[in-house]
Design a protein around this motif. Structure first.
Motif, PDB file in Angstrom:
ATOM      1  N   PHE A  87       0.849  -1.183   0.000  1.00 38.44           N
ATOM      2  CA  PHE A  87       0.000   0.000   0.000  1.00 38.44           C
ATOM      3  C   PHE A  87       0.892   1.242   0.000  1.00 38.44           C
ATOM      4  CE2 PHE A  87      -2.575  -3.288   2.136  1.00 38.44           C
ATOM      5  CZ  PHE A  87      -3.627  -3.341   1.235  1.00 38.44           C
ATOM      6  N   THR A  88       0.594   2.169  -0.930  1.00 43.44           N
ATOM      7  CA  THR A  88       1.422   3.353  -1.102  1.00 43.44           C
ATOM      8  C   THR A  88       0.528   4.582  -1.238  1.00 43.44           C
ATOM      9  OG1 THR A  88       1.489   3.306  -3.536  1.00 43.44           O
ATOM     10  CG2 THR A  88       3.065   1.907  -2.371  1.00 43.44           C
ATOM     11  N   GLY A  89       1.122   5.712  -1.580  1.00 43.03           N
ATOM     12  CA  GLY A  89       0.395   6.947  -1.811  1.00 43.03           C
ATOM     13  C   GLY A  89       0.997   7.668  -2.992  1.00 43.03           C
ATOM     14  N   GLY A  90       1.071   8.984  -2.934  1.00 40.62           N
ATOM     15  CA  GLY A  90       0.854   9.850  -1.820  1.00 40.62           C
ATOM     16  C   GLY A  90       1.289   9.254  -0.486  1.00 40.62           C
ATOM     17  N   GLU A  91       0.595   9.697   0.541  1.00 39.86           N
ATOM     18  CA  GLU A  91       0.862   9.189   1.885  1.00 39.86           C
ATOM     19  C   GLU A  91      -0.317   8.323   2.330  1.00 39.86           C
ATOM     20  OE1 GLU A  91       1.670   7.758   5.133  1.00 39.86           O
ATOM     21  OE2 GLU A  91       3.269   8.752   4.004  1.00 39.86           O
ATOM     22  N   PRO A  92      -0.150   7.004   2.369  1.00 37.57           N
ATOM     23  CA  PRO A  92      -1.280   6.108   2.648  1.00 37.57           C
ATOM     24  C   PRO A  92      -1.886   6.272   4.032  1.00 37.57           C
ATOM     25  CG  PRO A  92       0.794   4.895   2.637  1.00 37.57           C
ATOM     26  CD  PRO A  92       1.087   6.263   2.095  1.00 37.57           C
ATOM     27  N   LEU A  93      -1.120   6.801   5.000  1.00 39.70           N
ATOM     28  CA  LEU A  93      -1.691   7.004   6.330  1.00 39.70           C
ATOM     29  C   LEU A  93      -2.761   8.093   6.335  1.00 39.70           C
ATOM     30  CD1 LEU A  93       1.399   6.687   8.699  1.00 39.70           C
ATOM     31  CD2 LEU A  93      -0.286   4.948   8.098  1.00 39.70           C
ATOM     32  N   LEU A  94      -2.874   8.854   5.245  1.00 35.97           N
ATOM     33  CA  LEU A  94      -3.928   9.854   5.135  1.00 35.97           C
ATOM     34  C   LEU A  94      -5.257   9.245   4.686  1.00 35.97           C
ATOM     35  CD1 LEU A  94      -2.011  12.832   3.452  1.00 35.97           C
ATOM     36  CD2 LEU A  94      -2.525  12.483   5.883  1.00 35.97           C
ATOM     37  N   ARG A  95      -5.246   7.968   4.311  1.00 33.41           N
ATOM     38  CA  ARG A  95      -6.475   7.294   3.880  1.00 33.41           C
ATOM     39  C   ARG A  95      -7.282   6.888   5.104  1.00 33.41           C
ATOM     40  NH1 ARG A  95      -8.975   5.546  -1.260  1.00 33.41           N
ATOM     41  NH2 ARG A  95     -10.715   4.309  -0.514  1.00 33.41           N
ATOM     42  N   PRO A  96      -8.490   7.445   5.294  1.00 39.25           N
ATOM     43  CA  PRO A  96      -9.261   7.147   6.505  1.00 39.25           C
ATOM     44  C   PRO A  96      -9.541   5.666   6.710  1.00 39.25           C
ATOM     45  CG  PRO A  96     -10.191   9.046   5.367  1.00 39.25           C
ATOM     46  CD  PRO A  96      -9.160   8.461   4.455  1.00 39.25           C
ATOM     47  N   GLY A  97      -9.783   4.909   5.648  1.00 38.88           N
ATOM     48  CA  GLY A  97     -10.141   3.496   5.786  1.00 38.88           C
ATOM     49  C   GLY A  97      -8.984   2.532   5.727  1.00 38.88           C
ATOM     50  N   LEU A  98      -7.768   3.028   5.912  1.00 40.29           N
ATOM     51  CA  LEU A  98      -6.586   2.192   5.721  1.00 40.29           C
ATOM     52  C   LEU A  98      -6.611   0.910   6.545  1.00 40.29           C
ATOM     53  CD1 LEU A  98      -3.703   1.573   4.767  1.00 40.29           C
ATOM     54  CD2 LEU A  98      -2.858   3.125   6.541  1.00 40.29           C
ATOM     55  N   THR A  99      -6.859   1.012   7.839  1.00 36.88           N
ATOM     56  CA  THR A  99      -6.796  -0.170   8.703  1.00 36.88           C
ATOM     57  C   THR A  99      -7.804  -1.222   8.258  1.00 36.88           C
ATOM     58  OG1 THR A  99      -6.095   1.204  10.565  1.00 36.88           O
ATOM     59  CG2 THR A  99      -6.936  -0.985  11.081  1.00 36.88           C
ATOM     60  N   GLY A 100      -8.998  -0.788   7.898  1.00 34.36           N
ATOM     61  CA  GLY A 100     -10.004  -1.731   7.438  1.00 34.36           C
ATOM     62  C   GLY A 100      -9.621  -2.398   6.129  1.00 34.36           C
ATOM     63  N   ILE A 101      -9.014  -1.639   5.220  1.00 32.98           N
ATOM     64  CA  ILE A 101      -8.562  -2.207   3.950  1.00 32.98           C
ATOM     65  C   ILE A 101      -7.515  -3.292   4.207  1.00 32.98           C
ATOM     66  CG2 ILE A 101      -7.265  -1.697   1.841  1.00 32.98           C
ATOM     67  CD1 ILE A 101      -8.627   1.077   1.859  1.00 32.98           C
ATOM     68  N   VAL A 102      -6.556  -2.991   5.077  1.00 37.03           N
ATOM     69  CA  VAL A 102      -5.519  -3.972   5.405  1.00 37.03           C
ATOM     70  C   VAL A 102      -6.144  -5.230   6.000  1.00 37.03           C
ATOM     71  CG1 VAL A 102      -3.536  -4.443   6.900  1.00 37.03           C
ATOM     72  CG2 VAL A 102      -3.719  -2.233   5.720  1.00 37.03           C
ATOM     73  N   GLU A 103      -7.049  -5.051   6.940  1.00 36.06           N
ATOM     74  CA  GLU A 103      -7.666  -6.196   7.611  1.00 36.06           C
ATOM     75  C   GLU A 103      -8.416  -7.079   6.624  1.00 36.06           C
ATOM     76  OE1 GLU A 103     -10.030  -6.915  11.791  1.00 36.06           O
ATOM     77  OE2 GLU A 103     -10.446  -5.085  10.660  1.00 36.06           O
ATOM     78  N   ARG A 104      -9.155  -6.472   5.720  1.00 34.92           N
ATOM     79  CA  ARG A 104      -9.926  -7.249   4.748  1.00 34.92           C
ATOM     80  C   ARG A 104      -9.024  -7.958   3.742  1.00 34.92           C
ATOM     81  NH1 ARG A 104     -14.301  -3.031   2.617  1.00 34.92           N
ATOM     82  NH2 ARG A 104     -14.987  -4.830   1.362  1.00 34.92           N
ATOM     83  N   CYS A 105      -7.943  -7.317   3.352  1.00 32.96           N
ATOM     84  CA  CYS A 105      -7.010  -7.967   2.413  1.00 32.96           C
ATOM     85  C   CYS A 105      -6.268  -9.123   3.076  1.00 32.96           C
ATOM     86  CB  CYS A 105      -6.020  -6.937   1.864  1.00 32.96           C
ATOM     87  SG  CYS A 105      -6.768  -5.724   0.743  1.00 32.96           S
ATOM     88  N   ALA A 106      -6.032  -9.014   4.389  1.00 33.98           N
ATOM     89  CA  ALA A 106      -5.355 -10.086   5.116  1.00 33.98           C
ATOM     90  C   ALA A 106      -6.232 -11.325   5.241  1.00 33.98           C
ATOM     91  CB  ALA A 106      -4.942  -9.599   6.503  1.00 33.98           C
ATOM     92  N   GLU A 107      -7.538 -11.171   5.049  1.00 32.94           N
ATOM     93  CA  GLU A 107      -8.458 -12.300   5.160  1.00 32.94           C
ATOM     94  C   GLU A 107      -8.597 -13.071   3.854  1.00 32.94           C
ATOM     95  OE1 GLU A 107     -11.959 -10.305   6.454  1.00 32.94           O
ATOM     96  OE2 GLU A 107     -11.337 -10.192   8.558  1.00 32.94           O
ATOM     97  N   LEU A 108      -7.955 -12.589   2.793  1.00 33.71           N
ATOM     98  CA  LEU A 108      -8.049 -13.261   1.494  1.00 33.71           C
ATOM     99  C   LEU A 108      -7.333 -14.604   1.529  1.00 33.71           C
ATOM    100  CD1 LEU A 108      -7.364 -10.222  -0.857  1.00 33.71           C
ATOM    101  CD2 LEU A 108      -9.570 -11.317  -0.424  1.00 33.71           C
ATOM    102  N   THR A 109      -7.793 -15.520   0.673  1.00 31.84           N
ATOM    103  CA  THR A 109      -7.147 -16.815   0.523  1.00 31.84           C
ATOM    104  C   THR A 109      -6.801 -17.015  -0.942  1.00 31.84           C
ATOM    105  OG1 THR A 109      -8.438 -17.726   2.365  1.00 31.84           O
ATOM    106  CG2 THR A 109      -7.397 -19.292   0.877  1.00 31.84           C
ATOM    107  N   PRO A 110      -5.528 -17.252  -1.263  1.00 34.70           N
ATOM    108  CA  PRO A 110      -4.376 -17.298  -0.340  1.00 34.70           C
ATOM    109  C   PRO A 110      -4.055 -15.899   0.199  1.00 34.70           C
ATOM    110  CG  PRO A 110      -3.638 -17.418  -2.610  1.00 34.70           C
ATOM    111  CD  PRO A 110      -5.132 -17.488  -2.659  1.00 34.70           C
ATOM    112  N   ARG A 111      -3.525 -15.857   1.426  1.00 35.05           N
ATOM    113  CA  ARG A 111      -3.217 -14.575   2.050  1.00 35.05           C
ATOM    114  C   ARG A 111      -1.966 -13.979   1.430  1.00 35.05           C
ATOM    115  NH1 ARG A 111      -0.148 -11.656   5.302  1.00 35.05           N
ATOM    116  NH2 ARG A 111      -0.949 -10.509   7.099  1.00 35.05           N
ATOM    117  N   PRO A 112      -2.071 -12.749   0.895  1.00 33.11           N
ATOM    118  CA  PRO A 112      -0.860 -12.114   0.353  1.00 33.11           C
ATOM    119  C   PRO A 112      -0.008 -11.518   1.474  1.00 33.11           C
ATOM    120  CG  PRO A 112      -2.721 -10.625   0.164  1.00 33.11           C
ATOM    121  CD  PRO A 112      -3.272 -11.907   0.743  1.00 33.11           C
TER     122      PRO A 112
END
Length: 329
Positions: A66-91
């Protein structure tokens, strides 16, 4: 799979979450900033997760940055990470950031299953940091780095660009500091991706310059063979180990022939090369209710047309219209 006509397979996806940034680095954008994308132009959280899912489950992608710009400025960042971590196979999931805001988000990002971070820091001197970024945030970056290490986002990598007459004397000090704090330092040659289009090859600090400077204080031994494959950094063992330092020589020693990257911009465009001048629109497909297979096929077509190299040595090379902040690392 995401193959091209030269037999390369793209397994590493770089996802830009925003084109906005809270720094104004001189080698990236002008002091007044840029014209940011409007909210309707940006991919939504659901659209990002859907595209990552297609990439991982249908197209063979195994790593997502995950990149930007500055990705920490994305309000939904934590949720995006969490949902992507639930994928199978996990990247594998990582984040490239300027470190501002990492102090307050590192623990949550680790809990969301982010694996590691790359933090940009070009100098140890606060006055030089202010000169390079036009912001007084040096201490914030240092605290962010410490928070990332404490949260277990290992390895914590530090990305540094050296500029002539500005911070090019700091290479040995930066490496000594990184070793002391157990960060993995990577020097990156300045690339022609600034919004001002002011980059010039003449006078740039090259990988050779960096290594010569480091060797004034350290013994460097190449790690492994001369071939680094798709890894952007050539890594060197420092003083016999265990510490290492990397040098990414995108200009003087490009790694195009083994490149395994595909890039998704914050407004849903696929770029098959960091220096590409063409893009493929996936956002329009998503918003016209296209099925996953149609999206995947358009992505495959975009990657199939990838050129043999970035062409930085070509006398007719033309810098991309979009700067790095709008493309995503």
């Amino acid at each position: 799979m995401l193959m091209d006509t030269f037999g390369r397979q793209a397994t590493d996806l770089r996802v830009s979450l925003t084109d906005r940034c809270n720094l104004r680095c001189t080698y990236c954008m002008p002091e007044e900033g840029l014209q940011w994308l409007g909210k309707p132009d940006l991919l939504t959280d659901d659209e990002i997760v859907r595209l990552v899912r297609i990439a991982v489950t249908d197209l063979g992608v195994t790593e997502v940055r995950f990149t930007g710009g500055e990705p920490l400025l994305r309000p939904g960042l934590t949720g995006i990470v969490e949902r992507c971590a639930e994928l199978t196979p996990r990247p594998k999931l990582s984040l490239t950031t300027n470190g501002i805001g990492l102090e307050r988000t590192a623990t949550a990002l680790k809990a969301a299953s982010l694996d590691r971070v790359n933090v940009s820091l070009d100098t140890l001197r606060p006055d030089v940091f202010q000169r390079m970024t036009r912001r007084k945030r040096h201490a914030d970056v240092l605290r962010g780095l410490d928070a990332a290490r404490s949260a277990g986002l290992d390895p914590v990598k530090v990305n540094t660009v050296l500029m002539p007459g500005v911070n090019d004397d700091e290479a040995p000090d930066l490496l000594a500091w990184a070793i002391e704090h157990h960060y993995e330092l990577r020097f990156i040659e300045q690339m022609p991706l600034d919004a001002q289009h002011g980059w010039q090859r003449e006078g740039m600090i090259t990988a050779g310059d960096i290594l010569a400077s480091l060797r004034t204080r350290f013994e460097l031994t190449p790690e492994g063979s001369e071939e680094r494959g798709s890894a952007p950094a050539e890594r060197w063992i420092v003083d016999g180990g265990p510490h290492r330092v990397g040098v990414i020589a995108s200009v003087t020693r490009p790694f195009c022939r083994a490149c395994d990257r595909t890039r998704l911009t914050a407004d849903g465009q696929i770029r098959n090369c960091l220096f590409a001048r063409e893009e493929t629109d996936l956002r329009a497909l998503l918003r016209s209710d296209a099925p996953d297979e149609a999206v995947a096929q358009r992505w495959r077509e975009a990657m199939w047309g990838k050129k043999a190299g970035a062409g930085l040595d070509d006398p007719d090379f033309v810098q991309p219209d979009r700067p790095m902040s709008a493309i995503g690392g």
